[in-house]
Design an enzyme around this catalytic site. Sequence first.
Site, PDB file in Angstrom:
ATOM      1  N   GLY A   8      42.533  -7.149  19.704  1.00  0.00           N
ATOM      2  CA  GLY A   8      41.444  -7.236  20.506  1.00  0.00           C
ATOM      3  C   GLY A   8      41.290  -5.606  21.162  1.00  0.00           C
ATOM      4  N   GLY A  10      41.446  -3.212  18.545  1.00  0.00           N
ATOM      5  CA  GLY A  10      41.178  -2.653  17.507  1.00  0.00           C
ATOM      6  C   GLY A  10      39.655  -2.391  17.245  1.00  0.00           C
ATOM      7  N   PHE A  11      39.101  -1.931  16.317  1.00  0.00           N
ATOM      8  CA  PHE A  11      37.657  -1.724  16.047  1.00  0.00           C
ATOM      9  C   PHE A  11      36.803  -3.148  16.151  1.00  0.00           C
ATOM     10  CE2 PHE A  11      34.705  -1.602  12.284  1.00  0.00           C
ATOM     11  CZ  PHE A  11      33.415  -1.123  13.028  1.00  0.00           C
ATOM     12  N   ILE A  12      37.029  -3.966  15.381  1.00  0.00           N
ATOM     13  CA  ILE A  12      36.204  -5.150  15.428  1.00  0.00           C
ATOM     14  C   ILE A  12      36.580  -6.263  16.607  1.00  0.00           C
ATOM     15  CG2 ILE A  12      35.207  -7.143  13.995  1.00  0.00           C
ATOM     16  CD1 ILE A  12      36.054  -5.698  11.498  1.00  0.00           C
ATOM     17  N   THR A  36      49.107  -0.698  17.880  1.00  0.00           N
ATOM     18  CA  THR A  36      49.496   0.176  16.789  1.00  0.00           C
ATOM     19  C   THR A  36      48.551   1.265  16.964  1.00  0.00           C
ATOM     20  OG1 THR A  36      47.692  -0.583  15.350  1.00  0.00           O
ATOM     21  CG2 THR A  36      49.945  -1.628  15.099  1.00  0.00           C
ATOM     22  N   ASP A  59      53.720  -8.368  19.908  1.00  0.00           N
ATOM     23  CA  ASP A  59      53.502  -8.360  18.309  1.00  0.00           C
ATOM     24  C   ASP A  59      53.324  -9.889  17.696  1.00  0.00           C
ATOM     25  OD1 ASP A  59      54.143  -8.407  15.658  1.00  0.00           O
ATOM     26  OD2 ASP A  59      56.208  -7.567  15.802  1.00  0.00           O
ATOM     27  N   THR A 123      38.271 -10.753   4.960  1.00  0.00           N
ATOM     28  CA  THR A 123      37.562  -9.928   4.179  1.00  0.00           C
ATOM     29  C   THR A 123      36.976 -10.236   2.702  1.00  0.00           C
ATOM     30  OG1 THR A 123      37.805  -7.493   3.104  1.00  0.00           O
ATOM     31  CG2 THR A 123      39.928  -8.635   3.605  1.00  0.00           C
ATOM     32  N   ASP A 124      36.165  -9.527   2.231  1.00  0.00           N
ATOM     33  CA  ASP A 124      35.408  -9.802   1.054  1.00  0.00           C
ATOM     34  C   ASP A 124      36.426  -9.072  -0.266  1.00  0.00           C
ATOM     35  OD1 ASP A 124      35.019  -7.090   1.493  1.00  0.00           O
ATOM     36  OD2 ASP A 124      32.851  -7.229   0.847  1.00  0.00           O
ATOM     37  N   TYR A 147      46.510  -4.257   0.488  1.00  0.00           N
ATOM     38  CA  TYR A 147      45.992  -4.685   1.966  1.00  0.00           C
ATOM     39  C   TYR A 147      45.182  -6.061   1.598  1.00  0.00           C
ATOM     40  CZ  TYR A 147      41.911  -5.301   4.722  1.00  0.00           C
ATOM     41  OH  TYR A 147      40.876  -6.112   5.613  1.00  0.00           O
ATOM     42  N   LYS A 151      45.885 -10.017   2.692  1.00  0.00           N
ATOM     43  CA  LYS A 151      44.884 -10.758   3.230  1.00  0.00           C
ATOM     44  C   LYS A 151      44.684 -12.162   2.834  1.00  0.00           C
ATOM     45  CE  LYS A 151      42.701  -9.910   6.619  1.00  0.00           C
ATOM     46  NZ  LYS A 151      42.900 -10.241   8.034  1.00  0.00           N
ATOM     47  N   ASN A 177      32.466  -3.113   7.599  1.00  0.00           N
ATOM     48  CA  ASN A 177      31.861  -2.864   8.903  1.00  0.00           C
ATOM     49  C   ASN A 177      31.592  -1.611   9.154  1.00  0.00           C
ATOM     50  OD1 ASN A 177      32.648  -5.683  11.259  1.00  0.00           O
ATOM     51  ND2 ASN A 177      32.953  -5.679   8.936  1.00  0.00           N
ATOM     52  N   ARG A 211      29.906  -0.560  -1.988  1.00  0.00           N
ATOM     53  CA  ARG A 211      30.037  -1.419  -0.738  1.00  0.00           C
ATOM     54  C   ARG A 211      28.892  -1.845   0.123  1.00  0.00           C
ATOM     55  NH1 ARG A 211      34.196  -0.807  -3.097  1.00  0.00           N
ATOM     56  NH2 ARG A 211      36.193   0.065  -2.631  1.00  0.00           N
TER      57      ARG A 211
END
Length: 336
Positions: A8, A10-12, A36, A59, A123-124, A147, A151, A177, A211
């Site tokens: 929470g 981070g970005f999103i 991080t 963590d 993620t897509d 990555y 996921k 996003n 994208r």
Amino acid sequence: MKLLVTGGLGFIGSNFVRHTLAKSHKTRIVNLDIRTYAGNPENLKGMKGARRHQWIKGDIADPKVVDRAMKGVDAVVHFAAESHVDRSITDAGAFLRTNVLGTQVLLDAAKKHAVRRFVHVSTDEVYGSVATGASRENDRLLPNSPYAASKAASDLLVRSYFETHGMPVLVTRCSNNFGPYQFPEKALPVMITNWMDGEPFPLYGDGLNIRDWIHVEDHCRGIDLVLRKGKLGEIYNIGGTASLTNKQLVERVRRIMGVDASLVEHVTDRLGHDRRYAVNCSKIKRLGFKHSTTFDRALKATIEWYWDNQSWWRKLKGKTGYKSYYKKQYKGLAKR
Ligand code: NAD
Ligand code: TYD
């Protein structure tokens, strides 16, 4: 309702925390985030309902920390991850540890504490590159970057806890996003902040990769909808409103910012660069999902946000760690 949000800071995640505390006055949030390079307490500064929010620095791959954080929790929304494709190409280790093992530790704790709903934010990119059409939720997973592979592995682990243990899990798979508080390593904030300083934007390859862009606020609304109304064990794609090549994206931003074409530097392509992502969103639309903004309006607002919040990103870009990341990341990429 007591919600455990991971990642929470981070970005999103931070946009989701803001969104949720402002919207539902009875929700309390425990925010488990190790902070991080991508985690930033400033992302939550001045938010409404701050008294209903508690940050635990820890963590998600540490079972003791997670066990403590999970106590009395009704639902989990799991954002915490290593999220940048370029970093996963140089060093995949942290991606596997956080994205796969971290998810397993969270699932085990959620099972032990009989959490009622567990939303795994994915993620897509797990579908890999799609030449035509749009990925559906039951399509094959063909991830191409470390990555995306990490996921995809975590998505499958979540599925296995549903099948094996009957856990109340849900998965969301969203497209690219953009919006406030996005760390200046992803394409749009690199572009906007570089151009504010008269620096070039390094465009990978031929710039024809496609994208699908969604404003972060709409992603948060989609996750909230799945949390409340999604069917357990199901996956929901969340897509945007603008499917653009990177060249087209560059042109849109260039026009709004009034930037000269010479500030686009064509550089060597990213390894394994996925050509196109696209998701079919009819399933989440059946739950009642609608976008709240247009791409152009949200893009303009995002550029204004970076203009008005220069101290936020200048602090991040000024750090030694960021400078050495940027130098290392782009030094090998020759001009084309
Ligand atoms: P981000 O990199 O901005 O934030 C990740 C957050 O997780 C940071 O606050 C970081 O401190 C925290 N974190 C990392 N490792 C941790 C650990 N071991 N323990 C606890 N906290 C840890 O990422 P983001 O862009 O906000 O993405 C959030 C989630 O959404 C990710 O799961 C990502 O895969 C997914 N997603 C992102 C996008 C996108 O366009 N950014 C699109 C679809 C899905
Ligand atoms: P990014 O924001 O890293 O998201 P993702 O790789 O998860 O889609 O990149 C978006 C697109 O922009 C992608 O096709 C790679 C490209 N890109 C550049 O051309 N230059 C850059 O400096 C970055 C970071 C990305």
